[in-house]
Design a protein around this motif. Structure first.
Motif, PDB file in Angstrom:
ATOM      1  N   SER A 192     -33.970  12.865 -20.398  1.00  0.00           N
ATOM      2  CA  SER A 192     -33.586  14.083 -21.102  1.00  0.00           C
ATOM      3  C   SER A 192     -34.820  14.866 -21.534  1.00  0.00           C
ATOM      4  O   SER A 192     -35.946  14.486 -21.233  1.00  0.00           O
ATOM      5  N   VAL A 225     -28.112  14.383 -20.897  1.00  0.00           N
ATOM      6  CA  VAL A 225     -28.718  13.095 -20.548  1.00  0.00           C
ATOM      7  C   VAL A 225     -28.337  12.734 -19.114  1.00  0.00           C
ATOM      8  O   VAL A 225     -27.158  12.602 -18.797  1.00  0.00           O
ATOM      9  N   ASN A 226     -29.326  12.616 -18.264  1.00  0.00           N
ATOM     10  CA  ASN A 226     -29.086  12.180 -16.886  1.00  0.00           C
ATOM     11  C   ASN A 226     -29.509  10.724 -16.752  1.00  0.00           C
ATOM     12  O   ASN A 226     -30.352  10.252 -17.498  1.00  0.00           O
ATOM     13  N   GLU A 227     -28.916  10.052 -15.785  1.00  0.00           N
ATOM     14  CA  GLU A 227     -29.243   8.639 -15.608  1.00  0.00           C
ATOM     15  C   GLU A 227     -29.796   8.372 -14.227  1.00  0.00           C
ATOM     16  O   GLU A 227     -29.320   8.928 -13.238  1.00  0.00           O
ATOM     17  N   THR A 228     -30.776   7.521 -14.165  1.00  0.00           N
ATOM     18  CA  THR A 228     -31.219   7.007 -12.883  1.00  0.00           C
ATOM     19  C   THR A 228     -31.684   5.575 -13.098  1.00  0.00           C
ATOM     20  O   THR A 228     -31.541   5.043 -14.207  1.00  0.00           O
ATOM     21  N   TRP A 229     -32.219   4.948 -12.094  1.00  0.00           N
ATOM     22  CA  TRP A 229     -32.578   3.537 -12.225  1.00  0.00           C
ATOM     23  C   TRP A 229     -33.579   3.155 -11.157  1.00  0.00           C
ATOM     24  O   TRP A 229     -33.813   3.892 -10.204  1.00  0.00           O
ATOM     25  N   ARG A 258     -32.604   0.803 -16.242  1.00  0.00           N
ATOM     26  CA  ARG A 258     -31.780   2.010 -16.329  1.00  0.00           C
ATOM     27  C   ARG A 258     -32.562   3.044 -17.127  1.00  0.00           C
ATOM     28  O   ARG A 258     -33.021   2.767 -18.233  1.00  0.00           O
ATOM     29  N   LEU A 259     -32.708   4.229 -16.577  1.00  0.00           N
ATOM     30  CA  LEU A 259     -33.446   5.280 -17.274  1.00  0.00           C
ATOM     31  C   LEU A 259     -32.469   6.361 -17.711  1.00  0.00           C
ATOM     32  O   LEU A 259     -31.692   6.871 -16.899  1.00  0.00           O
ATOM     33  N   THR A 260     -32.482   6.695 -19.010  1.00  0.00           N
ATOM     34  CA  THR A 260     -31.717   7.856 -19.463  1.00  0.00           C
ATOM     35  C   THR A 260     -32.737   8.969 -19.687  1.00  0.00           C
ATOM     36  O   THR A 260     -33.641   8.846 -20.492  1.00  0.00           O
ATOM     37  N   VAL A 278     -26.302   2.239 -10.581  1.00  0.00           N
ATOM     38  CA  VAL A 278     -27.157   1.187 -11.134  1.00  0.00           C
ATOM     39  C   VAL A 278     -26.548  -0.156 -10.726  1.00  0.00           C
ATOM     40  O   VAL A 278     -25.349  -0.371 -10.919  1.00  0.00           O
ATOM     41  N   GLU A 316     -33.065  -0.918 -20.590  1.00  0.00           N
ATOM     42  CA  GLU A 316     -32.812   0.517 -20.645  1.00  0.00           C
ATOM     43  C   GLU A 316     -33.997   1.194 -21.313  1.00  0.00           C
ATOM     44  O   GLU A 316     -34.447   0.768 -22.370  1.00  0.00           O
ATOM     45  N   ARG A 358     -35.485   5.004 -22.531  1.00  0.00           N
ATOM     46  CA  ARG A 358     -35.220   6.444 -22.687  1.00  0.00           C
ATOM     47  C   ARG A 358     -36.442   7.217 -22.243  1.00  0.00           C
ATOM     48  O   ARG A 358     -37.551   6.975 -22.715  1.00  0.00           O
TER      49      ARG A 358
END
Ligand SMILES: [Cu+2]
Length: 324
Positions: A165, A191-195, A161-163, A118, A128, A130
């Motif tokens: 799940s 929880v995975n993260e991407t953006w 930022r995307l969390t 990110v 952010e 969710r």
């Protein structure tokens, strides 16, 4: 032999230009709207250069050899010419693949941080959201508690930022808006993260990318990128509406959660018709049903806030599916 080889080499060189042409066609990834999607696309095009060159070289040599070593007037069962030992060629076909693999690996390792990490938030900060994947809808939660279904709104030029799940009771889904980056799995209990950081406004479409059940094909997603002020206004409007039974959220919930199985007008789709059902007119019954599920219907609304239940009921009261 040498002439044929150089011919194959020449043809492959000409076709090296083809990835650029491919970029306009349907074989290349969609036009990127975020730096991470740009990185994925450059890697794709870079690898394509070698794929095309090798394809042409191998197929060209195949055709050339078929022609050059065909039987002609040789007796049916006589052996063809015996050829062995070509040191220069052998060194070449050993070292060239090593060089190609090294180039591809180097390029991808250079691009990878720009795809995965990110970026640092600029003056306008970062947002952010969710993201929760559920059978068969996407639910988004903004920092101020605003909830949205299937269509995400986001500001242009701001790192988002995307969390990602999924609830423990659900299955694995995969978040993917191709113009805004790569796939990321929505896994129960993780929880995975991407953006993304959209470089222009517009609507970017996507689709759940993990087969998640009978309604998987209906599990679409979209991101509507708005100018920052417009996004802020939408977010504030939704936040205020949500406290008093938000019909807009209710409509999104009906369309995104209920209608995929029961039809937009409640006429029935993957599952039974619900138009005219007494349950839809009884807020308490709706709450019990979505929170707990019934028989084959999963608990689609387990974990929803009271505000979201109220929103659905407000919408059902205002526009009962299939009329009242
Ligand atoms: Cu899914």
């Amino acid at each position: 032999m040498r002439a044929l080889l150089s011919l194959a080499g020449l043809v492959s060189l000409v076709l090296v230009a083809a990835p650029a042409a491919l970029a306009q066609g349907s074989f290349a990834p969609v036009e990127p709207a975020s730096p991470n999607a740009e990185g994925i696309r450059s890697s794709y095009l870079f690898v394509s250069i070698f794929i095309l060159a090798i394809f042409v070289l191998v197929e060209g040599a195949l055709i050339a050899f078929i022609l050059k070593y065909r039987r002609r007037r040789r007796a049916r069962f006589a052996d063809g010419a015996q050829i062995h030992g070509q040191t220069r060629l052998e060194i070449l076909w050993t070292t060239l693949p090593v060089v190609v693999l090294f180039l591809i690996a180097a390029f991808v390792f250079i691009e990878l941080p720009g795809i995965k990490n990110v970026p640092e938030a600029g003056a306008s900060g970062e947002l952010e959201i969710r993201v929760t994947g559920r059978q068969y809808y996407w639910q988004y939660e903004y920092p101020n508690g605003v909830i949205a279904i299937d269509r995400m709104r986001a500001p242009v030029g701001v790192p988002v930022r995307l969390t990602v799940s999924a609830p423990d009771s659900d299955v694995i889904h995969s978040w993917w808006i191709p113009a805004l980056g790569g796939k990321i799995d929505a896994i129960p209990g993780r929880v995975n993260e991407t953006w993304f950081e959209a470089d222009r406004t517009g609507v970017f479409e996507g689709q759940c990318a993990e087969l998640c059940g009978v309604g998987h094909a209906f599990m679409t997603a979209s991101v509507e990128v708005l100018p920052e002020a417009e996004f802020a206004a939408w977010l504030e409007e939704r936040r205020q509406a949500q406290t008093t039974g938000d019909v807009a959220l209710g409509e999104e919930t009906w369309e995104g959660v209920c209608a995929k199985c029961h039809g937009l007008a409640g006429q029935g789709a993957l599952y039974r018709a619900v138009a005219g059902s007494a349950v839809l007119r009884d807020p308490q019954a709706v709450e019990t049903l979505v929170r707990n599920g019934r028989r084959t219907m999963p608990a689609v609304g387990a974990g929803w806030t009271a505000e979201q239940i109220d929103a659905l009921n407000a919408y059902l009261k205002e526009s009962p599916p299939g009329g009242s």
